[in-house]
Design an enzyme around this catalytic site. Structure first.
Site, PDB file in Angstrom:
ATOM      1  N   GLU A   1       9.633   1.367  10.801  1.00 33.47           N
ATOM      2  CA  GLU A   1      10.694   2.348  10.510  1.00 33.47           C
ATOM      3  C   GLU A   1      10.050   3.714  10.611  1.00 33.47           C
ATOM      4  O   GLU A   1       9.254   4.088   9.754  1.00 33.47           O
ATOM      5  CB  GLU A   1      11.244   2.144   9.093  1.00 33.47           C
ATOM      6  CG  GLU A   1      11.884   0.800   8.847  1.00 33.47           C
ATOM      7  CD  GLU A   1      13.247   0.659   9.472  1.00 33.47           C
ATOM      8  OE1 GLU A   1      13.717   1.605  10.136  1.00 33.47           O
ATOM      9  OE2 GLU A   1      13.840  -0.414   9.316  1.00 33.47           O
TER      10      GLU A   1
ATOM     11  N   GLU B   1      10.357  16.330  14.904  1.00 37.02           N
ATOM     12  CA  GLU B   1      10.819  16.103  13.534  1.00 37.02           C
ATOM     13  C   GLU B   1      10.140  17.137  12.638  1.00 37.02           C
ATOM     14  O   GLU B   1       8.912  17.216  12.603  1.00 37.02           O
ATOM     15  CB  GLU B   1      10.413  14.692  13.112  1.00 37.02           C
ATOM     16  CG  GLU B   1      10.881  14.332  11.730  1.00 37.02           C
ATOM     17  CD  GLU B   1      10.435  12.941  11.301  1.00 37.02           C
ATOM     18  OE1 GLU B   1       9.241  12.632  11.432  1.00 37.02           O
ATOM     19  OE2 GLU B   1      11.293  12.181  10.843  1.00 37.02           O
TER      20      GLU B   1
ATOM     21  N   CYS C   1      14.202  10.623   6.727  1.00 38.25           N
ATOM     22  CA  CYS C   1      14.004  10.292   8.153  1.00 38.25           C
ATOM     23  C   CYS C   1      15.284  10.389   8.992  1.00 38.25           C
ATOM     24  O   CYS C   1      15.219  10.705  10.166  1.00 38.25           O
ATOM     25  CB  CYS C   1      13.420   8.896   8.262  1.00 38.25           C
ATOM     26  SG  CYS C   1      14.359   7.686   7.327  1.00 38.25           S
TER      27      CYS C   1
ATOM     28  N   LYS D   1       0.863  -1.188   0.000  1.00 36.17           N
ATOM     29  CA  LYS D   1       0.000   0.000   0.000  1.00 36.17           C
ATOM     30  C   LYS D   1       0.895   1.232   0.000  1.00 36.17           C
ATOM     31  O   LYS D   1       1.463   1.595   1.025  1.00 36.17           O
ATOM     32  CB  LYS D   1      -0.938   0.062   1.209  1.00 36.17           C
ATOM     33  CG  LYS D   1      -2.009   1.132   0.956  1.00 36.17           C
ATOM     34  CD  LYS D   1      -2.616   1.739   2.197  1.00 36.17           C
ATOM     35  CE  LYS D   1      -1.759   2.775   2.854  1.00 36.17           C
ATOM     36  NZ  LYS D   1      -1.524   3.984   2.056  1.00 36.17           N
TER      37      LYS D   1
END
Ligand code: NAD
Length: 484
Positions: free
Chosen positions: A255, A388, A289, A181
């Site tokens: 992750e 973040e 990331c 997906k």
């Protein structure tokens, strides 16, 4: 930017299948802000069909019963077909998410092909059965590594092709089947993946693709026909998925996000360090990331580094992501642009000093751009240093001694990447050993297909890449024999 195709079907069971819905998702170019394509929004019955096809393929002898050598041959054929379509896939990714084209050529074009070839080699060379002398009773045990089953692979938009392949390549090498997906922002490129699978004559149902956002992702994650979930995305979604998988005792790899630190030591060369930091902290316009976005510098050299990092950020070319010289493209969406701009405002309101950037580029009227932005003299406890940002925003933080620098690096909810910059590699390795993280670079940060990648703390669970990444798609079985 040209218009990508409007896709009307779903790739399920080796075929293009009409979806059980007429609803579509529109794709908007982050550069022109115009619609560039569309695709169907899968519904639950489409996911049921995809999972059922993957389960059927798992049991069929043209996939899981193949010898590792035969399976590797199919995977290599898939790599060859994907390679032929690399330029199309690269362009599709850049049109959808604004990734600078030169980065996309490597990360989204070459890297997925390399990963398939790497895991094909590993499938051939890694034994799936091993005999051990039993203890304490006499006998023998056969330890088998069996495919874990049907994998739900959920990918984000920032590196859609390669992060899908972090999951698909080892899953196929292990003999699993996959329901992918992709993220709704970056689904159109996965149609090219499906075309390559068809051309490579991948057995039907080995890869299936369903489309849509978080809701369809949730339905897939909790589907009774799934044996393992492999997810890359935000920590918030990862926590939710982890909870669902925990309740179902379903293996999961997560992750997630990061807020990594660059530790700049007093012996580092300023110019080399700052050049290295451009890619280690701003790759893909900061939408990566593992970026080292908290830059820790010795207090005595703080002014030198703030000036050099500011000059570096001002020198980066911002603009059309299809231009080979562009380093900073538009962010993926208006929502992401708003999020980054509001975090910059918060940084200012908490007393941060912006030395460059801080808003939209004046010369770019359209596109979801944010200027490369540098905050000086940041407090490690402030929002801009803790959250973040996922955009081109750096925080420079001063430290007095190396122990304080390590403590600052570790004082984060996250633990995904990180770097150290020094003229003494051994000193850098000593620092690397002390930082609480899943991966770390000394004077660089380059992922290695042959070594594990993943995070600690809120950055995730489990590892991808390397032989460890293949083991994550295998189930162990011990068969006890009376004979020695
Ligand atoms: P996101 O979590 O919003 O979405 C990621 C994917 O998960 C999408 O396909 C989305 O549709 C789906 N999804 C969202 N919620 C879900 C749920 N509850 N159940 C099932 N599926 C769900 O993340 P994003 O905005 O697409 O990506 C950016 C984030 O990904 C950043 O936080 C970034 O740090 C992280 N990321 C991590 C890594 C890594 O390797 N650690 C790599 C790239 C990106």
């Amino acid at each position: 930017m040209t218009t990508l195709t409007d896709r009307t079907a779903l790739f399920i069971d080796g075929l293009w299948r009409a979806p059980d819905t007429s609803e579509i998702i529109r794709v908007v170019s982050p550069f022109t802000e115009q619609q560039i394509g569309s695709f169907p929004a899968s519904v639950s019955t489409d996911v049921d069909a995809a999972v059922s096809a993957a389960r059927k393929a798992l049991r069929r002898n043209d996939w899981s019963d193949l010898s590792p050598v035969e399976r590797a041959r199919v995977i290599r054929r898939f790599a060859d077909e994907l390679e032929k379509r690399s330029e199309d896939r690269v362009a599709a990714v850049t049109h959808q998410n604004g990734m600078p084209i030169e980065l996309a050529r490597f990360a989204e074009g070459a890297a997925p092909v390399q990963l398939l070839r790497y895991y094909a080699g590993l499938a051939e060379s890694m034994p799936t059965e091993e005999r051990r002398a039993s203890q304490p009773m006499p006998g023998t045990t056969i330890v088998r590594r069996e495919p874990i089953g049907v994998v739900a692979a959920i990918a984000p938009w920032n590196f859609p092709a390669v992060l899908s392949m972090f999951k698909i390549a080892p899953a196929l090498a292990a003999g699993c089947t996959v329901v992918l997906k992709p993220s709704p922002e970056t689904t159109l490129d996965s149609y090219i993946l499906a075309e390559a699978a068809i051309a490579a004559e991948l057995p039907e149902g080995v890869i299936n693709i369903v489309t849509g956002g978080p809701e369809i992702g949730q339905y897939l994650v909790s589907h009774p026909g799934i044996d393992k979930v492999a997810f890359t995305g935000s920590t918030a979604a990862g926590r939710h998925i982890g909870t669902v998988c925990g309740g179902m005792l379903r293996p999961v790899t997560l992750e997630l996000g990061g807020k990594s630190a660059a530790l700049v030591l007093d012996d580092a060369d300023v110019e080399e360090t700052v050049t290295g930091l451009a890619t280690a902290s701003l790759l893909n316009s900061g939408q990566t990331c593992y970026m080292s976005t908290r830059i820790l510098v010795p207090r005595s050299r703080s002014r030198t580094y703030v000036d050099a990092i500011t000059a570096m950020a001002e020198g980066l070319q911002v603009g059309d992501p299809m231009e080979p010289s562009t380093f900073v493209g538009p962010l993926v969406s208006a929502r992401q642009q708003d999020r980054v701009l509001s975090l910059i405002d918060q940084g200012r309101s908490e007393g941060g000093t912006v030395t460059t950037g801080g808003g939209r580029p004046a010369d770019l009227d359209t596109g979801f751009f944010v200027q490369p932005t540098v905050f000086a003299d940041v407090d490690n406890g402030s929002t801009i240093a803790r959250q973040e940002v996922f955009g081109p925003v750096l925080s420079v933080i001063s430290y007095d001694d190396v122990d304080e620098a390590v403590a600052l690096a570790n004082n984060s909810e996250y633990g995904l990447g990180g770097t150290v910059w020094t003229s003494d590699e051994e000193r850098g390795i000593a620092i690397a050993r002390r930082v609480e993280t899943g991966s770390f670079g000394v004077n660089t940060f380059n992922l290695d297909w042959g070594s594990p990648f993943g995070g600690v703390k809120a950055s995730g669970l489990g590892r991808e890449l390397g032989p460890e990444g293949l083991a994550a798609y295998q189930q162990l079985k011990s068969i006890f024999l009376a004979s020695s």
